[in-house]
Scaffold this motif. Structure first.
Motif, PDB file in Angstrom:
ATOM      1  N   ASN A 170       0.824  -1.217   0.000  1.00 28.08           N
ATOM      2  CA  ASN A 170       0.000   0.000   0.000  1.00 28.08           C
ATOM      3  C   ASN A 170       0.858   1.266   0.000  1.00 28.08           C
ATOM      4  O   ASN A 170       0.599   2.218   0.748  1.00 28.08           O
ATOM      5  N   VAL A 171       1.863   1.266  -0.831  1.00 29.58           N
ATOM      6  CA  VAL A 171       2.712   2.445  -1.003  1.00 29.58           C
ATOM      7  C   VAL A 171       1.970   3.430  -1.896  1.00 29.58           C
ATOM      8  O   VAL A 171       1.456   3.068  -2.954  1.00 29.58           O
ATOM      9  N   TYR A 172       1.896   4.675  -1.480  1.00 26.60           N
ATOM     10  CA  TYR A 172       1.170   5.679  -2.253  1.00 26.60           C
ATOM     11  C   TYR A 172       2.124   6.728  -2.816  1.00 26.60           C
ATOM     12  O   TYR A 172       3.250   6.887  -2.315  1.00 26.60           O
ATOM     13  N   PRO A 173       1.713   7.413  -3.876  1.00 24.37           N
ATOM     14  CA  PRO A 173       2.587   8.418  -4.498  1.00 24.37           C
ATOM     15  C   PRO A 173       3.056   9.464  -3.486  1.00 24.37           C
ATOM     16  O   PRO A 173       2.249  10.027  -2.743  1.00 24.37           O
ATOM     17  N   GLY A 174       4.351   9.690  -3.463  1.00 23.98           N
ATOM     18  CA  GLY A 174       4.908  10.689  -2.562  1.00 23.98           C
ATOM     19  C   GLY A 174       5.326  10.149  -1.214  1.00 23.98           C
ATOM     20  O   GLY A 174       5.910  10.878  -0.405  1.00 23.98           O
ATOM     21  N   GLN A 175       5.059   8.889  -0.935  1.00 21.95           N
ATOM     22  CA  GLN A 175       5.395   8.332   0.375  1.00 21.95           C
ATOM     23  C   GLN A 175       6.894   8.101   0.526  1.00 21.95           C
ATOM     24  O   GLN A 175       7.466   8.365   1.585  1.00 21.95           O
ATOM     25  N   MET A 176       7.513   7.594  -0.531  1.00 28.50           N
ATOM     26  CA  MET A 176       8.929   7.252  -0.475  1.00 28.50           C
ATOM     27  C   MET A 176       9.785   8.401  -1.022  1.00 28.50           C
ATOM     28  O   MET A 176       9.266   9.344  -1.605  1.00 28.50           O
ATOM     29  N   VAL A 177      11.102   8.272  -0.836  1.00 27.69           N
ATOM     30  CA  VAL A 177      12.005   9.280  -1.387  1.00 27.69           C
ATOM     31  C   VAL A 177      11.860   9.318  -2.908  1.00 27.69           C
ATOM     32  O   VAL A 177      11.419   8.344  -3.531  1.00 27.69           O
ATOM     33  N   ASP A 178      12.237  10.438  -3.509  1.00 23.71           N
ATOM     34  CA  ASP A 178      11.905  10.711  -4.909  1.00 23.71           C
ATOM     35  C   ASP A 178      12.317   9.608  -5.872  1.00 23.71           C
ATOM     36  O   ASP A 178      11.516   9.163  -6.703  1.00 23.71           O
ATOM     37  N   GLU A 179      13.558   9.176  -5.799  1.00 22.56           N
ATOM     38  CA  GLU A 179      14.040   8.183  -6.767  1.00 22.56           C
ATOM     39  C   GLU A 179      13.293   6.858  -6.633  1.00 22.56           C
ATOM     40  O   GLU A 179      12.932   6.225  -7.634  1.00 22.56           O
ATOM     41  N   PHE A 180      13.049   6.447  -5.404  1.00 19.40           N
ATOM     42  CA  PHE A 180      12.297   5.226  -5.118  1.00 19.40           C
ATOM     43  C   PHE A 180      10.862   5.391  -5.618  1.00 19.40           C
ATOM     44  O   PHE A 180      10.310   4.514  -6.293  1.00 19.40           O
ATOM     45  N   ASN A 181      10.271   6.528  -5.293  1.00 19.23           N
ATOM     46  CA  ASN A 181       8.901   6.832  -5.711  1.00 19.23           C
ATOM     47  C   ASN A 181       8.760   6.848  -7.229  1.00 19.23           C
ATOM     48  O   ASN A 181       7.824   6.262  -7.790  1.00 19.23           O
ATOM     49  N   ASP A 182       9.688   7.516  -7.897  1.00 17.16           N
ATOM     50  CA  ASP A 182       9.598   7.653  -9.355  1.00 17.16           C
ATOM     51  C   ASP A 182       9.695   6.302 -10.051  1.00 17.16           C
ATOM     52  O   ASP A 182       9.031   6.073 -11.074  1.00 17.16           O
ATOM     53  N   TRP A 183      10.525   5.409  -9.526  1.00 19.51           N
ATOM     54  CA  TRP A 183      10.622   4.078 -10.110  1.00 19.51           C
ATOM     55  C   TRP A 183       9.311   3.313  -9.928  1.00 19.51           C
ATOM     56  O   TRP A 183       8.801   2.693 -10.869  1.00 19.51           O
ATOM     57  N   CYS A 184       8.759   3.384  -8.729  1.00 16.88           N
ATOM     58  CA  CYS A 184       7.526   2.637  -8.432  1.00 16.88           C
ATOM     59  C   CYS A 184       6.343   3.099  -9.273  1.00 16.88           C
ATOM     60  O   CYS A 184       5.525   2.285  -9.718  1.00 16.88           O
ATOM     61  N   PHE A 185       6.258   4.401  -9.506  1.00 18.24           N
ATOM     62  CA  PHE A 185       5.073   4.949 -10.160  1.00 18.24           C
ATOM     63  C   PHE A 185       5.339   5.390 -11.603  1.00 18.24           C
ATOM     64  O   PHE A 185       4.572   6.176 -12.163  1.00 18.24           O
ATOM     65  N   ALA A 186       6.390   4.855 -12.192  1.00 18.81           N
ATOM     66  CA  ALA A 186       6.658   5.147 -13.598  1.00 18.81           C
ATOM     67  C   ALA A 186       5.537   4.582 -14.460  1.00 18.81           C
ATOM     68  O   ALA A 186       4.973   3.516 -14.167  1.00 18.81           O
ATOM     69  N   ASP A 187       5.160   5.306 -15.494  1.00 22.50           N
ATOM     70  CA  ASP A 187       4.114   4.840 -16.394  1.00 22.50           C
ATOM     71  C   ASP A 187       4.485   3.478 -16.966  1.00 22.50           C
ATOM     72  O   ASP A 187       5.632   3.243 -17.370  1.00 22.50           O
ATOM     73  N   GLY A 188       3.525   2.586 -16.997  1.00 26.76           N
ATOM     74  CA  GLY A 188       3.748   1.264 -17.555  1.00 26.76           C
ATOM     75  C   GLY A 188       4.362   0.261 -16.604  1.00 26.76           C
ATOM     76  O   GLY A 188       4.599  -0.889 -16.984  1.00 26.76           O
ATOM     77  N   ARG A 189       4.624   0.674 -15.351  1.00 30.35           N
ATOM     78  CA  ARG A 189       5.224  -0.242 -14.389  1.00 30.35           C
ATOM     79  C   ARG A 189       4.274  -1.425 -14.147  1.00 30.35           C
ATOM     80  O   ARG A 189       3.069  -1.240 -13.978  1.00 30.35           O
ATOM     81  N   LYS A 190       4.801  -2.639 -14.140  1.00 31.76           N
ATOM     82  CA  LYS A 190       3.948  -3.823 -13.992  1.00 31.76           C
ATOM     83  C   LYS A 190       4.614  -4.854 -13.090  1.00 31.76           C
ATOM     84  O   LYS A 190       5.838  -4.804 -12.842  1.00 31.76           O
ATOM     85  N   ALA A 191       3.811  -5.790 -12.597  1.00 29.17           N
ATOM     86  CA  ALA A 191       4.306  -6.829 -11.711  1.00 29.17           C
ATOM     87  C   ALA A 191       5.437  -7.609 -12.377  1.00 29.17           C
ATOM     88  O   ALA A 191       5.351  -7.982 -13.551  1.00 29.17           O
ATOM     89  N   GLY A 192       6.492  -7.850 -11.616  1.00 26.56           N
ATOM     90  CA  GLY A 192       7.639  -8.588 -12.129  1.00 26.56           C
ATOM     91  C   GLY A 192       8.786  -7.712 -12.586  1.00 26.56           C
ATOM     92  O   GLY A 192       9.901  -8.207 -12.811  1.00 26.56           O
ATOM     93  N   ASP A 193       8.538  -6.408 -12.745  1.00 25.04           N
ATOM     94  CA  ASP A 193       9.616  -5.497 -13.129  1.00 25.04           C
ATOM     95  C   ASP A 193      10.679  -5.454 -12.029  1.00 25.04           C
ATOM     96  O   ASP A 193      10.364  -5.575 -10.834  1.00 25.04           O
ATOM     97  N   TYR A 194      11.926  -5.248 -12.429  1.00 25.71           N
ATOM     98  CA  TYR A 194      13.015  -5.168 -11.463  1.00 25.71           C
ATOM     99  C   TYR A 194      14.038  -4.136 -11.929  1.00 25.71           C
ATOM    100  O   TYR A 194      14.029  -3.697 -13.088  1.00 25.71           O
ATOM    101  N   GLY A 195      14.920  -3.752 -11.035  1.00 26.90           N
ATOM    102  CA  GLY A 195      15.947  -2.773 -11.376  1.00 26.90           C
ATOM    103  C   GLY A 195      16.710  -2.349 -10.145  1.00 26.90           C
ATOM    104  O   GLY A 195      16.507  -2.890  -9.049  1.00 26.90           O
ATOM    105  N   ILE A 196      17.602  -1.379 -10.308  1.00 24.77           N
ATOM    106  CA  ILE A 196      18.380  -0.839  -9.202  1.00 24.77           C
ATOM    107  C   ILE A 196      18.200   0.677  -9.173  1.00 24.77           C
ATOM    108  O   ILE A 196      18.274   1.335 -10.212  1.00 24.77           O
ATOM    109  N   VAL A 197      17.949   1.195  -8.007  1.00 29.00           N
ATOM    110  CA  VAL A 197      17.731   2.630  -7.814  1.00 29.00           C
ATOM    111  C   VAL A 197      18.685   3.132  -6.730  1.00 29.00           C
ATOM    112  O   VAL A 197      18.843   2.482  -5.690  1.00 29.00           O
ATOM    113  N   LYS A 198      19.297   4.273  -6.972  1.00 31.15           N
ATOM    114  CA  LYS A 198      20.164   4.890  -5.974  1.00 31.15           C
ATOM    115  C   LYS A 198      19.422   6.024  -5.287  1.00 31.15           C
ATOM    116  O   LYS A 198      18.820   6.876  -5.925  1.00 31.15           O
TER     117      LYS A 198
END
Length: 251
Positions: A170-198
């Motif tokens: 139940n992570v909502y937009p703006g809850q996490m730090v910007d880079e983490f948030n932007d990765w989570c809520f990127a357009d087209g994000r779907k289950a199973g996606d993976y990556g590394i964020v700094k």
């Protein structure tokens, strides 16, 4: 007067309450449920009186809830309620963003700090390498969410999630730090996606778990709207009756 009846669940709660009270009394060293109740509420309280009070309390609470449920707001009313209280919501970082909440797993690798609290470029590079090595380890396996969760429990330095497979729900937009948030809520994000964020915390190995059904700002505003309605209804009903409070002071 309106024929409202207590729910089956509450009836079951009341039916089990004498045994529950007796167990609690024994656990706290009282000879009986009555003695346990009297220690908390006064010498006139008996199990019978307490159960009658609880029956009235549960009946009143359930009836109030039924009146509130009958006044479910429309989407437009919820949106207007948010707009009317926008300043307060924005102060509490509840933004009107029409994206549903999500669930995500991550493995946090933090760079090692020097004695003075600083982090060298070499430390950042080492943390990045470790994050990539762990991701490669996962990719070389079955690439399942379960195996990612196991790696999170083994390697993540996030104390908030390193015993639950790195899961945040139940992570909502703006809850996490910007880079983490932007990765989570990127357009087209779907289950199973993976990556590394700094981020400032370190390197996060990400696994996108699921998109939820609820939009955070909408659910928050709706709950607040219904809570306000509940207080209004309670005040309107209470205004029809008078009561006297008797307080005995002990010195």
């Amino acid at each position: 007067a309106n024929g409202f009846q207590l729910s089956a669940d509450s009836e079951a709660t009341l039916a089990s309450m004498p045994d529950d009270l007796a167990s609690a009394a024994a656990a706290y060293g009282f000879d009986s449920a009555d003695a346990y109740l009297q220690a908390s509420f006064g010498p006139s309280v008996t199990t019978e009186r307490y159960l009658e009070f609880m029956r009235r309390y549960l009946l009143g609470s359930e009836y109030l809830n039924s009146l509130v449920e009958a006044q479910q707001p429309t989407d437009a009313e919820v949106s207007q309620y948010y707009d009317d209280n926008a300043d307060t919501y924005e102060e509490n970082h509840v933004e009107k963003i029409d994206k549903p909440m999500i669930s995500v797993r991550h493995i946090l690798i933090q760079p090692e700090q020097a004695d003075d609290g600083t982090i060298t470029d070499e430390a950042w590079a080492a943390a990045e390498q470790e994050a990539n090595d762990i991701l490669d380890q996962w990719l070389a396996g079955d690439r399942t969410e379960a195996s990612f969760a196991d790696l999170a429990n083994e390697n993540s330095e996030d104390p908030g999630s390193n015993t639950t497979g790195g899961l945040y729900e139940n992570v909502y937009p703006g809850q996490m730090v910007d880079e983490f948030n932007d990765w989570c809520f990127a357009d087209g994000r779907k289950a199973g996606d993976y990556g590394i964020v700094k981020t400032t915390y370190g390197y996060h190995i990400m696994f996108f778990s699921a998109v939820g059904d609820d939009v955070y700002w909408f659910q928050t505003a709706k709950e607040d709207y219904l809570s306000e309605k509940s207080m209004q209804i309670e005040d309107e009903i209470a205004a029809k009756y008078s009561f006297t409070s008797y307080v005995k002071e002990y010195f």
